[in-house]
Write an enzyme that holds these catalytic residues in place. Structure first.
Site, PDB file in Angstrom:
ATOM      1  N   ASP A 147       0.852  -1.182   0.000  1.00  0.00           N
ATOM      2  CA  ASP A 147       0.000   0.000   0.000  1.00  0.00           C
ATOM      3  C   ASP A 147       0.896   1.243   0.000  1.00  0.00           C
ATOM      4  OD1 ASP A 147      -2.961   1.012   0.765  1.00  0.00           O
ATOM      5  OD2 ASP A 147      -1.486   2.210   1.853  1.00  0.00           O
TER       6      ASP A 147
ATOM      7  N   GLU B 166      -4.884   2.446  -3.848  1.00  0.00           N
ATOM      8  CA  GLU B 166      -3.418   2.458  -3.946  1.00  0.00           C
ATOM      9  C   GLU B 166      -2.807   1.163  -3.425  1.00  0.00           C
ATOM     10  OE1 GLU B 166      -4.526   4.718  -0.111  1.00  0.00           O
ATOM     11  OE2 GLU B 166      -5.329   4.455  -2.119  1.00  0.00           O
TER      12      GLU B 166
END
Length: 331
Positions: free
Chosen positions: A189, A233
């Site tokens: 992430d 993301e």
């Protein structure tokens, strides 16, 4: 005569040299590409290299007669190509045997020029339709590949999407369970991505994700490696035949790759470039693991990495308890 505007590749098989030469000359004069063979063995050797569109095959030959050659062609080369037998025998039983052996037509020697020309015109039409069918099939295959790619691909980053990753992980669990081999899952992430978007804008944010995906895909390009965008993301890497030690090495490669990429991020706790936090998991699956359980576990590792200061990775243990197994079996 050539109303399709194209010639054929013709394989002519006859053990009589004079007959073979005379017919070959006539065929070439009509604009066809001709390969000749003096025996069945020679014809079978030439066939896959030449890829004929028509076979003219003498019946009476030593070692292998025409019937045997025809049967071998049909057995060895599943793509149908017309075979016309050439023979001095006019008996109905011979013609029936030729058709039974895989032949499509039967011409009596010496072959009448007008009859031969008519047969070739008919065969040319078939060859032309086969070529068109091949071209159409090739185009359809390309379109199907492109469509499948779109179905499996994340529209922004061009790595695999979540649907494909979930399906692939399910297949990997089954395969590695059967072979008692380890697989690894890395969930990563982007650190402080909201401040990145807030300060640089969403267009630059998309570009950052695209470059991150490209870098990760370049790092993991062997057979059995899969890189996907899991949402927002978050990205995921699936690794076949990867134990804990190797999985941690691969996570470090991602850290090193980002340091080398050095994508500017002035709002990342003083790091100055884009970094990621990673959860790392390796297991030898039993085959009973559920996708949600695997990702819940590796997400715990990612959570630990986030709370350990970011820009790092943490290994997540995995245990499917007997109680959980029992619940899944009876649910």
């Amino acid at each position: 005569m050539n109303n399709t505007g194209s010639s054929m590749r013709i394989l002519l098989v006859d053990d009589v040299q004079l007959d073979r030469m005379q017919l070959a000359i006539r065929l070439k004069q009509l604009g066809h590409s001709v390969e000749t063979a003096a025996s069945g063995v020679e014809a079978l050797a030439i066939y896959p290299k030449f890829e004929p569109e028509l076979v003219l095959l003498d019946v009476s030959m030593p070692e292998m007669d025409g019937f045997e050659v025809s049967q071998e062609i049909r057995n060895q080369f599943p793509e149908w190509i017309p075979i016309i037998f050439l023979s001095g025998h006019e008996e109905p039983a011979m013609i029936a045997k030729a058709i039974e052996a895989g032949g499509d037509d039967y011409l009596i020697k010496p072959v009448d020029k007008l009859v031969l020309n008519s047969k070739l015109i008919a065969m040319q039409r078939i060859a032309f339709m086969r070529r068109e069918l091949k071209r159409t099939s090739a185009k359809l295959s390309e379109l199907n590949i492109a469509l499948q790619q779109q179905v499996n691909e994340d529209g922004l980053t061009k790595v695999f999407n979540r649907r494909f990753i979930d399906t692939t992980l399910r297949e990997m669990i089954a395969w590695h369970s059967r072979h008692q081999a380890p697989l690894a899952v890395i969930l990563l992430d982007v650190d402080n991505f909201k401040p990145f978007n807030d300060n640089y804008g969403h267009i630059e944010g998309d570009k950052c994700l695209i470059d991150l995906a490209k870098m990760t895909k370049e790092l993991f390009n062997r057979n059995g490696d899969y890189v996907g965008r899991y949402g927002g993301e978050e990205f995921v890497v699936l690794l076949s035949n990867s134990d804990k030690e190797n999985a941690l090495e691969q996570a470090q490669r991602i850290q090193n790759g980002l340091a080398e990429l050095s994508y500017p991020h002035d709002f990342n706790n003083g790091m100055g470039f884009v970094t990621v936090s990673q959860g790392v998991l390796s297991l030898v699956p039993s085959g009973k693991e559920e996708i949600d359980d695997v990702f819940r576990t590796v997400d715990n590792g990612l959570y630990q990495a986030k709370h350990s200061g970011r820009n790092c990775f943490c290994f997540a243990g995995f245990e499917l308890t007997a109680e959980l197994v029992d619940q899944k079996v009876h649910s």
